[in-house]
Design a protein around this motif. Structure first.
Motif, mmCIF file in Angstrom:
data_model
loop_
_atom_site.group_PDB
_atom_site.id
_atom_site.type_symbol
_atom_site.label_atom_id
_atom_site.label_comp_id
_atom_site.label_asym_id
_atom_site.label_seq_id
_atom_site.Cartn_x
_atom_site.Cartn_y
_atom_site.Cartn_z
ATOM 1 N N TYR A 1 21.194 -11.124 9.552
ATOM 2 C CA TYR A 1 19.901 -10.808 8.944
ATOM 3 C C TYR A 1 18.907 -11.906 9.302
ATOM 4 C CZ TYR A 1 22.846 -7.923 5.907
ATOM 5 O OH TYR A 1 23.748 -7.014 5.429
ATOM 6 N N ASN B 1 14.409 -2.640 9.074
ATOM 7 C CA ASN B 1 13.569 -3.658 8.445
ATOM 8 C C ASN B 1 13.331 -3.254 7.001
ATOM 9 O OD1 ASN B 1 13.026 -5.245 10.819
ATOM 10 N ND2 ASN B 1 11.663 -3.628 11.488
ATOM 11 N N VAL C 1 18.413 -3.456 16.470
ATOM 12 C CA VAL C 1 17.818 -3.612 15.140
ATOM 13 C C VAL C 1 18.216 -2.403 14.309
ATOM 14 C CG1 VAL C 1 15.690 -3.827 13.821
ATOM 15 C CG2 VAL C 1 15.897 -4.957 16.034
ATOM 16 N N ASN D 1 4.988 -9.490 6.822
ATOM 17 C CA ASN D 1 5.416 -8.406 7.698
ATOM 18 C C ASN D 1 5.218 -8.743 9.172
ATOM 19 O OD1 ASN D 1 2.682 -8.264 7.813
ATOM 20 N ND2 ASN D 1 2.489 -6.214 6.971
ATOM 21 N N PHE E 1 10.738 -8.531 17.552
ATOM 22 C CA PHE E 1 12.031 -8.082 18.054
ATOM 23 C C PHE E 1 12.880 -9.318 18.316
ATOM 24 C CE2 PHE E 1 15.038 -6.508 21.203
ATOM 25 C CZ PHE E 1 15.465 -5.343 20.575
ATOM 26 N N TYR F 1 11.723 -12.861 7.478
ATOM 27 C CA TYR F 1 10.403 -13.221 7.979
ATOM 28 C C TYR F 1 9.430 -13.373 6.828
ATOM 29 C CZ TYR F 1 12.059 -11.769 12.590
ATOM 30 O OH TYR F 1 12.765 -11.645 13.755
ATOM 31 N N GLU G 1 11.084 -4.502 3.617
ATOM 32 C CA GLU G 1 10.120 -5.398 2.972
ATOM 33 C C GLU G 1 10.500 -5.545 1.504
ATOM 34 O OE1 GLU G 1 6.050 -4.293 3.580
ATOM 35 O OE2 GLU G 1 6.405 -3.812 5.685
ATOM 36 N N VAL H 1 7.011 -9.344 11.776
ATOM 37 C CA VAL H 1 8.376 -9.223 12.284
ATOM 38 C C VAL H 1 8.337 -9.048 13.790
ATOM 39 C CG1 VAL H 1 10.473 -7.841 12.160
ATOM 40 C CG2 VAL H 1 9.085 -8.165 10.126
ATOM 41 N N GLN I 1 15.208 -8.241 8.334
ATOM 42 C CA GLN I 1 15.560 -7.453 9.510
ATOM 43 C C GLN I 1 17.074 -7.549 9.717
ATOM 44 O OE1 GLN I 1 14.367 -8.724 13.601
ATOM 45 N NE2 GLN I 1 13.177 -6.841 13.547
ATOM 46 N N THR J 1 10.128 -9.961 4.807
ATOM 47 C CA THR J 1 10.735 -8.801 5.446
ATOM 48 C C THR J 1 12.117 -9.202 5.933
ATOM 49 O OG1 THR J 1 8.612 -7.924 6.161
ATOM 50 C CG2 THR J 1 10.547 -7.098 7.301
ATOM 51 N N ILE K 1 20.253 -6.974 12.211
ATOM 52 C CA ILE K 1 20.531 -6.890 13.647
ATOM 53 C C ILE K 1 22.034 -6.847 13.912
ATOM 54 C CG2 ILE K 1 20.283 -8.043 15.887
ATOM 55 C CD1 ILE K 1 17.866 -9.130 13.455
#
Length: 84
Positions: free
Chosen positions: A36, A64, A61, A42, A46, A39, A66, A44, A74, A72, A76
């Motif tokens: 994870y 995402n 990904v 927002n 890649f 961020y 929020e 964010v 993300q 945020t 992966i």
């Protein structure tokens, strides 16, 4: 060792304020990491490595999310293997 260097390059995302690694598998010269990135707000990006990886890598990904209007999250799934 190259697999761990490549994974580490992706985990050191300079845009994220925090990285949380939850799973890492390694077998027969290939690796997989599930992690994870958190961020600020927002903004964010890649997931890309801070340096050019020496192995073929595929970041995927998963989503995402929020939360608290401040951050945020993300998710992966990163596969690493096969030399370029």
């Amino acid at each position: 060792m190259n697999i761990f260097r490549t994974l580490n390059a992706f985990l050191e995302d300079e845009s994220a304020i925090k990285t949380i690694l939850t799973r890492m598998d390694f077998e027969n010269g290939k690796g997989n990491a599930f992690y994870y990135l958190i961020y600020d707000g927002n903004t964010v990006s890649f997931p890309t490595p801070s340096s050019t990886p020496v192995l073929l890598s595929t970041p995927n990904v998963r989503g995402n999310l929020e939360f608290a209007d401040l951050y945020t999250l993300q998710i992966i799934d990163l596969e690493v293997g096969d030399e370029q």
